[in-house]
Design a protein around this motif. Structure first.
Motif, mmCIF file in Angstrom:
data_model
loop_
_atom_site.group_PDB
_atom_site.id
_atom_site.type_symbol
_atom_site.label_atom_id
_atom_site.label_comp_id
_atom_site.label_asym_id
_atom_site.label_seq_id
_atom_site.Cartn_x
_atom_site.Cartn_y
_atom_site.Cartn_z
ATOM 1 N N HIS A 1 0.865 -1.385 -0.183
ATOM 2 C CA HIS A 1 -0.295 -0.162 -0.159
ATOM 3 C C HIS A 1 1.179 1.323 -0.038
ATOM 4 C CE1 HIS A 1 0.988 0.322 4.402
ATOM 5 N NE2 HIS A 1 0.361 -0.774 4.704
ATOM 6 N N VAL A 2 0.414 2.122 0.320
ATOM 7 C CA VAL A 2 1.395 3.931 -0.299
ATOM 8 C C VAL A 2 1.691 4.214 1.074
ATOM 9 C CG1 VAL A 2 0.039 4.870 -1.543
ATOM 10 C CG2 VAL A 2 -0.997 4.997 0.661
ATOM 11 N N GLY A 3 2.195 3.196 2.482
ATOM 12 C CA GLY A 3 2.222 3.301 3.249
ATOM 13 C C GLY A 3 3.706 2.932 3.156
ATOM 14 N N HIS A 4 3.977 1.603 2.440
ATOM 15 C CA HIS A 4 5.042 0.826 2.420
ATOM 16 C C HIS A 4 5.848 1.447 0.934
ATOM 17 C CE1 HIS A 4 2.267 -2.631 3.143
ATOM 18 N NE2 HIS A 4 3.602 -2.771 4.267
ATOM 19 N N ARG B 1 9.262 13.895 8.304
ATOM 20 C CA ARG B 1 8.571 13.128 9.322
ATOM 21 C C ARG B 1 7.529 13.937 9.412
ATOM 22 N NH1 ARG B 1 11.020 15.613 13.041
ATOM 23 N NH2 ARG B 1 12.431 16.203 12.489
ATOM 24 N N ALA B 2 6.724 14.245 8.648
ATOM 25 C CA ALA B 2 5.292 14.624 8.244
ATOM 26 C C ALA B 2 4.596 13.932 7.472
ATOM 27 C CB ALA B 2 5.334 16.212 7.420
ATOM 28 N N PRO B 3 3.326 14.090 7.925
ATOM 29 C CA PRO B 3 2.502 13.471 7.890
ATOM 30 C C PRO B 3 1.870 13.509 5.423
ATOM 31 C CG PRO B 3 0.812 14.556 8.851
ATOM 32 C CD PRO B 3 2.089 15.137 9.052
ATOM 33 N N ILE B 4 1.553 13.102 4.780
ATOM 34 C CA ILE B 4 1.201 13.882 3.494
ATOM 35 C C ILE B 4 -0.024 12.277 2.951
ATOM 36 C CG2 ILE B 4 3.187 13.948 2.770
ATOM 37 C CD1 ILE B 4 3.240 11.578 1.292
ATOM 38 N N GLU B 5 -0.549 13.090 2.570
ATOM 39 C CA GLU B 5 -2.112 12.121 1.833
ATOM 40 C C GLU B 5 -1.798 12.611 0.120
ATOM 41 O OE1 GLU B 5 -6.973 13.142 2.570
ATOM 42 O OE2 GLU B 5 -5.395 14.722 2.885
ATOM 43 N N VAL B 6 -2.050 10.816 0.350
ATOM 44 C CA VAL B 6 -1.413 10.727 -1.417
ATOM 45 C C VAL B 6 -3.202 10.672 -2.326
ATOM 46 C CG1 VAL B 6 -0.167 9.629 -3.061
ATOM 47 C CG2 VAL B 6 0.651 9.497 -0.558
ATOM 48 N N THR B 7 -3.194 11.786 -2.917
ATOM 49 C CA THR B 7 -4.922 12.040 -4.179
ATOM 50 C C THR B 7 -4.246 11.763 -5.399
ATOM 51 O OG1 THR B 7 -5.083 13.921 -3.748
ATOM 52 C CG2 THR B 7 -5.362 13.070 -1.754
ATOM 53 N N ARG B 8 -5.532 11.991 -6.313
ATOM 54 C CA ARG B 8 -5.612 11.846 -7.353
ATOM 55 C C ARG B 8 -5.271 13.021 -8.032
ATOM 56 N NH1 ARG B 8 -7.479 7.612 -10.451
ATOM 57 N NH2 ARG B 8 -8.632 6.015 -8.868
ATOM 58 N N VAL B 9 -5.201 14.523 -7.220
ATOM 59 C CA VAL B 9 -4.941 15.630 -7.475
ATOM 60 C C VAL B 9 -3.152 15.610 -7.211
ATOM 61 C CG1 VAL B 9 -5.266 17.819 -6.539
ATOM 62 C CG2 VAL B 9 -7.094 16.699 -6.801
ATOM 63 N N GLY C 1 -10.938 10.572 -4.295
ATOM 64 C CA GLY C 1 -9.970 9.773 -4.433
ATOM 65 C C GLY C 1 -8.815 9.287 -3.688
ATOM 66 N N ASN C 2 -8.256 9.273 -3.310
ATOM 67 C CA ASN C 2 -7.101 9.046 -2.547
ATOM 68 C C ASN C 2 -6.686 7.269 -2.435
ATOM 69 O OD1 ASN C 2 -7.505 11.174 -1.109
ATOM 70 N ND2 ASN C 2 -7.305 10.330 1.007
ATOM 71 N N PHE C 3 -5.105 7.295 -3.348
ATOM 72 C CA PHE C 3 -5.005 5.951 -2.786
ATOM 73 C C PHE C 3 -4.955 5.383 -1.992
ATOM 74 C CE2 PHE C 3 -4.164 8.452 -6.446
ATOM 75 C CZ PHE C 3 -3.868 7.546 -8.063
ATOM 76 N N THR C 4 -4.973 3.782 -1.791
ATOM 77 C CA THR C 4 -4.566 2.779 -0.916
ATOM 78 C C THR C 4 -3.659 1.930 -1.475
ATOM 79 O OG1 THR C 4 -6.436 1.529 -1.306
ATOM 80 C CG2 THR C 4 -6.422 3.568 0.705
ATOM 81 N N ASN C 5 -4.085 1.257 -2.398
ATOM 82 C CA ASN C 5 -2.627 0.277 -3.333
ATOM 83 C C ASN C 5 -1.525 0.605 -4.259
ATOM 84 O OD1 ASN C 5 -1.746 -1.319 -5.181
ATOM 85 N ND2 ASN C 5 -3.688 -3.092 -4.119
ATOM 86 N N LEU C 6 -0.642 0.557 -3.808
ATOM 87 C CA LEU C 6 0.372 1.234 -4.048
ATOM 88 C C LEU C 6 0.675 1.428 -5.328
ATOM 89 C CD1 LEU C 6 3.036 2.822 -4.153
ATOM 90 C CD2 LEU C 6 3.765 0.383 -3.890
ATOM 91 N N MET C 7 -0.006 0.048 -6.372
ATOM 92 C CA MET C 7 0.322 -0.698 -8.075
ATOM 93 C C MET C 7 -1.308 0.819 -8.609
ATOM 94 S SD MET C 7 2.270 -1.837 -8.791
ATOM 95 C CE MET C 7 2.774 -2.726 -9.905
ATOM 96 N N ASP C 8 -2.063 1.010 -8.080
ATOM 97 C CA ASP C 8 -3.001 1.653 -8.596
ATOM 98 C C ASP C 8 -2.319 3.116 -8.738
ATOM 99 O OD1 ASP C 8 -4.748 -0.731 -8.051
ATOM 100 O OD2 ASP C 8 -6.015 0.390 -6.547
ATOM 101 N N LEU C 9 -1.715 3.442 -7.527
ATOM 102 C CA LEU C 9 -0.927 4.154 -7.624
ATOM 103 C C LEU C 9 0.110 5.154 -9.218
ATOM 104 C CD1 LEU C 9 0.817 6.720 -4.961
ATOM 105 C CD2 LEU C 9 1.797 6.791 -7.471
ATOM 106 N N VAL C 10 0.880 3.677 -9.001
ATOM 107 C CA VAL C 10 1.723 3.681 -10.668
ATOM 108 C C VAL C 10 1.050 3.226 -11.411
ATOM 109 C CG1 VAL C 10 2.999 2.199 -11.209
ATOM 110 C CG2 VAL C 10 3.823 2.614 -8.122
ATOM 111 N N GLU C 11 -0.468 2.547 -11.960
ATOM 112 C CA GLU C 11 -0.668 2.746 -13.188
ATOM 113 C C GLU C 11 -1.803 3.524 -13.089
ATOM 114 O OE1 GLU C 11 -2.689 -0.730 -12.155
ATOM 115 O OE2 GLU C 11 -0.568 -2.135 -12.139
ATOM 116 N N TRP C 12 -2.016 4.307 -12.643
ATOM 117 C CA TRP C 12 -2.839 5.827 -13.138
ATOM 118 C C TRP C 12 -2.295 6.555 -13.309
ATOM 119 C CZ3 TRP C 12 -3.388 10.576 -10.872
ATOM 120 C CH2 TRP C 12 -4.276 11.197 -11.674
ATOM 121 N N GLY C 13 -1.017 6.942 -12.995
ATOM 122 C CA GLY C 13 -0.210 7.899 -12.852
ATOM 123 C C GLY C 13 1.011 7.973 -13.338
#
Ligand SMILES: [Zn+2]
Length: 443
Positions: free
Chosen positions: A37-40, A297-305, A270-282
């Motif tokens: 997932h995107v955390g990994h 060390r800061a939190p991040i949010e990974v969205t389609r935008v 439109g947040n990603f959780t699965n890393l491969m979804d992110l790779v294949e989409w963008g």
């Protein structure tokens, strides 16, 4: 020298290597039972950037990251799918490395597998029992956390508050709620290995302490992972090492969370959780740029935008790389690189470094400044941002076919679009659909 926040000391300190000129790193790897997932992705990218930056700075880095291939989740999935647990682990390990390759994370120098170190883990548990810091119960062997004087160091909490906050356990034989399992006795049908306490398997915390010390030796330089690993995983690794008289780790480094809201929200935003979804989409490189634009060390949010935005920025870098290809490796603006080192050495200031990179690109473009361009290329190399210069490699005919394919897709003429894609593949190109159209890569 690179200075990083050390969780154990609660402040930013220089990474002072045990062996001059060499840095040893152990980063806790995945438990292989499902898609990464995107955390990994984030921890892998953060430590890949640290590794690459150290290498770029002239250090010889030994990077070790384990594969946890013995675990409850693997066993449960195998039971559900009615397959052998080793098949589950092998399959998802392959998926892991495919995802890592896709986001450009360098492979570890060593990737120890838990299943190959069981005997050594049994030895350690035996030593801990012999030295009176571990005890056997009906279901396993437990470590007596309170026997380690500064237990709670990485949690940044006293043992009293940890004890008060611990989940109420059902295992009555546990002497304290903070005690943790070193060995789990096998239930029928589970994979198991022999030990003086009966057949069973090691606990996760025992795995990493054994493998890191066996491969990197006492007092290795950096132990890393996501913030969620500091406690209890790293605390418990450390407790075992300390109890056995080892100097364990010189520098504890933890990266921040990826914030993904609840399931419903993740879909609507439109947040990603699965890393491969992110790779294949963008753009597969987009996540690295996103990670670099935030402090580790800061939190991040990974969205389609945010992924699309990073992809757009990468196209700007690619266009720059095409224009200034000849400047690569040339005489770089030394003042700019000195400033880059300065911000990176200050607890990995990648957001400032990225701002500098885009400033250099602007300067190169507006002033035809090849020294600025060469410095920009160097920065990209230091943080592992791969730039694509396509114009030299991709022929005019292929570009024309890609253009016609985009037109066909816009007109919803899928048959023509597919035919053009097949033609491009036959010509030796990889064809990728991106939000801005067909992207070609030479194979
Ligand atoms: Zn670990």
């Amino acid at each position: 020298m690179l200075r990083l926040f050390d969780t154990a000391r609660g402040g930013v300190y220089p990474v002072e290597p045990r062996d001059p000129g060499k840095v040893s790193m152990y980063v806790c790897g995945p438990t292989v039972y499902g898609p990464p997932h995107v955390g990994h992705g984030r921890f892998s990218l953060v430590f890949d950037v640290i590794r690459r930056y150290l290498e770029w700075s002239g250090f010889e880095v030994t990077y070790v990251s384990n594969i946890t291939d013995v675990d409850d989740n693997i066993i449960n999935r195998a039971a559900r799918e009615n397959v052998d647990w080793t098949d589950v682990a092998t399959y998802w390990e392959r998926a892991w490395y495919e995802a890592m390759d896709a986001i450009g994370v360098k492979r570890p120098n060593v990737d120890p597998h838990a299943s190959a170190f069981i005997e050594r883990m049994v030895e350690l548990v035996g030593d801990l029992v012999e030295h009176g810091v571990a005890y056997e119960t009906a279901d396993g062997v437990y470590f007596q956390a309170e026997r380690v004087e500064d237990y709670g160091l990485l949690a940044r909490q006293s043992i009293d508050s940890l004890r008060a906050g611990a989940r109420v356990e059902t295992i009555e034989e546990k002497r304290s709620p903070v005690d943790f399992a070193l060995w789990k006795k096998a239930k029928p049908g589970e994979p198991s290995w022999p030990s003086p306490w009966g057949d069973g398997r090691p606990g996760w915390h025992t795995e990493c302490v054994v493998m890191s010390l066996d491969i990197l030796g006492d007092g290795f330089d950096i132990h890393g992972g996501g913030q969620d690993l500091a406690f209890p995983h790293h605390e418990n690794e450390r407790a075992q090492a300390v109890a056995e008289g080892h100097t364990f780790v010189r520098h504890w480094v933890h990266n921040g969370w990826v914030v993904v809201e609840g399931e419903k929200m993740s879909k609507s935003l439109g947040n990603f959780t699965n890393l491969m979804d992110l790779v294949e989409w963008g753009d597969p490189r987009a996540y690295r740029l996103l990670v670099l634009r935030s402090h580790y060390r800061a939190p991040i949010e990974v969205t389609r935008v945010s992924v699309a935005d990073a992809g757009e920025a990468l196209r700007r870098l690619d266009r720059f790389a095409e224009t200034f290809a000849a400047a690569q490796g040339g005489v770089a603006d030394e003042a700019a690189l000195a400033r880059f080192r300065e911000v990176m050495d200050d607890d990995l200031g990648t957001p400032a470094a990225m701002a500098m990179l885009f400033d250099l690109v602007t300067r190169a473009n507006s002033d035809q400044d090849t020294a600025a361009a060469a410095a920009a290329f160097e920065i990209c190399r230091a943080v592992g941002l791969e730039l694509r210069t396509t114009s030299g490699e991709i022929g005019e005919k292929a570009l024309e076919l890609a253009r016609r394919r985009d037109e066909a897709r816009a007109a919803k003429d899928w048959a023509l679009a597919d035919a053009l894609r097949d033609e491009l593949i036959e010509m030796g190109y990889e064809v990728e659909d991106t939000p801005t159209g067909t992207r070609l890569r030479t194979r």
